[in-house]
Write an enzyme that holds these catalytic residues in place. Structure first.
Site, PDB file in Angstrom:
ATOM      1  N   TYR A 146     101.167  22.236 137.366  1.00  0.00           N
ATOM      2  CA  TYR A 146     100.483  23.505 137.141  1.00  0.00           C
ATOM      3  C   TYR A 146     100.615  23.862 135.668  1.00  0.00           C
ATOM      4  O   TYR A 146     101.724  23.872 135.124  1.00  0.00           O
ATOM      5  CB  TYR A 146     101.074  24.629 138.006  1.00  0.00           C
ATOM      6  CG  TYR A 146     100.424  25.962 137.689  1.00  0.00           C
ATOM      7  CD1 TYR A 146      99.159  26.258 138.187  1.00  0.00           C
ATOM      8  CD2 TYR A 146     101.041  26.884 136.857  1.00  0.00           C
ATOM      9  CE1 TYR A 146      98.533  27.453 137.855  1.00  0.00           C
ATOM     10  CE2 TYR A 146     100.426  28.083 136.529  1.00  0.00           C
ATOM     11  CZ  TYR A 146      99.174  28.362 137.033  1.00  0.00           C
ATOM     12  OH  TYR A 146      98.543  29.535 136.703  1.00  0.00           O
ATOM     13  N   LYS A 274     106.439  32.760 129.418  1.00  0.00           N
ATOM     14  CA  LYS A 274     107.170  33.464 130.482  1.00  0.00           C
ATOM     15  C   LYS A 274     108.476  34.117 130.016  1.00  0.00           C
ATOM     16  O   LYS A 274     108.444  35.239 129.559  1.00  0.00           O
ATOM     17  CB  LYS A 274     107.357  32.529 131.667  1.00  0.00           C
ATOM     18  CG  LYS A 274     106.023  32.267 132.371  1.00  0.00           C
ATOM     19  CD  LYS A 274     106.180  31.747 133.788  1.00  0.00           C
ATOM     20  CE  LYS A 274     104.871  31.862 134.542  1.00  0.00           C
ATOM     21  NZ  LYS A 274     104.201  30.607 134.819  1.00  0.00           N
TER      22      LYS A 274
HETATM   23  C1  LIG Z   1     102.865  30.248 134.404  1.00  0.00           C
HETATM   24  C2  LIG Z   1     102.647  28.925 133.820  1.00  0.00           C
HETATM   25  C3  LIG Z   1     101.581  28.671 132.936  1.00  0.00           C
HETATM   26  C4  LIG Z   1     100.547  29.724 132.585  1.00  0.00           C
HETATM   27  O1  LIG Z   1     101.097  30.810 131.923  1.00  0.00           O
HETATM   28  P1  LIG Z   1     100.339  32.247 131.966  1.00  0.00           P
HETATM   29  O2  LIG Z   1     101.139  33.093 131.033  1.00  0.00           O
HETATM   30  O3  LIG Z   1     100.370  32.704 133.385  1.00  0.00           O
HETATM   31  O4  LIG Z   1      98.961  32.005 131.476  1.00  0.00           O
HETATM   32  C5  LIG Z   1     101.470  27.399 132.409  1.00  0.00           C
HETATM   33  N1  LIG Z   1     102.353  26.433 132.715  1.00  0.00           N
HETATM   34  C6  LIG Z   1     103.390  26.638 133.550  1.00  0.00           C
HETATM   35  C7  LIG Z   1     104.338  25.537 133.816  1.00  0.00           C
HETATM   36  C8  LIG Z   1     103.559  27.886 134.138  1.00  0.00           C
HETATM   37  O5  LIG Z   1     104.577  28.091 134.988  1.00  0.00           O
END
Ligand SMILES: *Cc1c(COP(=O)(O)O)cnc(C)c1O
Length: 429
Positions: A146, A274
């Site tokens: 993801y 994050k």
């Molecule tokens: C959450 C996440 C994203 C995307 O980040 P957003 O700030 O939600 O756009 C990309 N890669 C990984 C591994 C993630 O956990």
């Protein structure tokens, strides 16, 4: 207290993540959050098992994170980054360069993880086209990944189980190897499919992209460092860049500061997000080496074609600096180790449940994988009734609490999972 009217309005007019605006699941109105406790509008408090999706590692309403925002607000909340710079961004870039591997020297600040992934992909593609190898314009990744919800990021998310099947006609076509697999006993990694693809297609490959050690939203799967060691070696052998997406795993979650450090490898491009701001504001960063930056510069212009309006937002950079300062004390290491130990002990019993397919723990992440998908609305209400905030998806019930959680609070989370599984018997969960 949120009125019934407001809730009706929300239901009628507001989209929540991955949900219908016409027939949505219920949402719970929240007033405030403090430490690991969320205060619902009806007065109930919930213990937080999610860290607001990997982000709130220090808990909520933290005095020094609050202070960083207050202080910066009085100077400037935002200023364009085109043609201007500021101390919070410089200080944060210095810290990130210092914390990551030696070769990463250039920092691009983006406004979300997905955008930072787009930037990483652009860097890789622009690098090869600038140095005269425009045919190297595909990516290789692994199933079960993801990387975000924008179109470039979607194109490297798991193509089958991902949330983005709907758009498959509109996505760039990339290569997918089997999901990473390691034998638990021997730590032997299976790279057959990965090796085949990189051997076959390296002349078209700009980069490999993957999440090190833990695949997050694509299925909460863990794999061993040895897999990454071999991926790095293959990338070197076939002259393919390695993009590591540490948006979920970065800042201690898996037990090391960055997950890739467990493999002792370096990325060509590293993506962070994050927990970067301790879960306070949206900010992400894409780091790369002088080699890539100089490559992009090779054909003269050297311009990386990206520049979000809120790039390097000073409030976000300030609170990120404060969050990194909290991590610098090193207490997170004991906290994450303690959480790992306790999750292993307390979730272990679920292995014996007939509805459970697997239980796994890595750092401050605990996963109970069921044999069947949960009924979200029902199970969510059960958890709330038990005083915890746990948000399962599909077949996965998982915990990734703030690092500051106390042992008895963590026990409330694990006990809630056990209670819900027991109450639901085998069928409904
Ligand atoms: C959450 C996440 C994203 C995307 O980040 P957003 O700030 O939600 O756009 C990309 N890669 C990984 C591994 C993630 O956990």
């Amino acid at each position: 207290m949120i009125s019934q009217n407001s809730l009706e309005f929300d239901k009628k007019h507001i989209w929540h993540p991955y949900s219908s605006a016409v027939n949505p699941n219920p949402v719970y109105p929240i007033e405030s959050a403090q430490g690991v406790r969320l205060q619902l509008s009806n007065g109930a408090t919930l213990i937080d098992g999610m860290s607001s999706w990997w982000a709130a590692i220090h808990g909520y309403n933290h005095p020094s994170l609050n202070q960083a925002i207050y202080d910066q607000t009085e100077k400037m909340a935002h200023i364009m980054f085109g043609g201007l710079t500021h101390e919070p961004a410089i200080s944060l870039a210095q810290k990130l360069i210092q914390l990551s591997s030696d070769s990463l020297k250039k920092v691009f600040f983006a406004d979300s993880g997905s955008v930072a992934i787009e930037v990483a992909m652009k860097m890789a593609l622009q690098y090869w086209s600038s140095i005269g190898q425009p045919k190297k314009n595909k990516l290789l990744t692994v199933a079960g990944g993801y990387h975000g919800d924008t179109f470039g990021a979607m194109s490297v998310c798991d193509p089958v189980n991902g949330m983005h099947q709907l758009f498959s006609q509109n996505l760039m076509q990339h290569y997918f190897a089997d999901a990473p697999y390691c034998d638990e006993a021997t730590q032997r990694a299976d790279l057959n499919s990965f090796t085949q693809l990189i051997e076959q297609h390296h002349q078209q490959l700009a980069a490999v992209i993957l999440e090190p050690i833990v695949q997050g939203a694509g299925g909460m799967r863990f794999y061993c460092a040895n897999y990454l060691v071999q991926v790095r070696a293959l990338c070197d052998q076939y002259d393919v860049l390695l993009i590591l997406d540490e948006i979920a795993t970065g800042f201690g979650r898996t037990g090391s500061y960055f997950a890739y450090q467990q493999a002792n490898i370096e990325a060509d491009i590293l993506v962070l997000g994050k927990a970067l701001t301790g879960g306070y504001m949206t900010l992400a960063a894409t780091l790369t080496s002088d080699k890539i930056a100089e490559g992009i510069n090779h054909n003269g212009s050297g311009i990386l074609m990206h520049g979000p309006t809120f790039m390097a937002n000073p409030l976000a950079c300030s609170v990120a600096n404060a969050s990194l300062d909290l991590l610098a004390t090193g207490r997170w290491q004991q906290q994450v180790m303690q959480i790992e130990k306790q999750l292993s002990e307390e979730l272990n019993i679920c292995k014996g449940f007939s509805s459970v397919a697997d239980v796994r723990v890595k750092g401050a992440i605990g996963v109970v994988e069921l044999k069947q998908a949960v009924d979200m609305a029902t199970i969510q209400q059960q958890f709330v009734d038990l005083g915890v905030w746990i948000r399962p998806f599909n077949k996965l019930i998982y915990l990734m609490p703030p690092y500051i959680i106390e042992p008895q609070e963590l026990s409330q989370l694990t006990q809630a999972i056990i209670t819900v599984l027991r109450n639901n018997g085998e069928e409904n969960c």
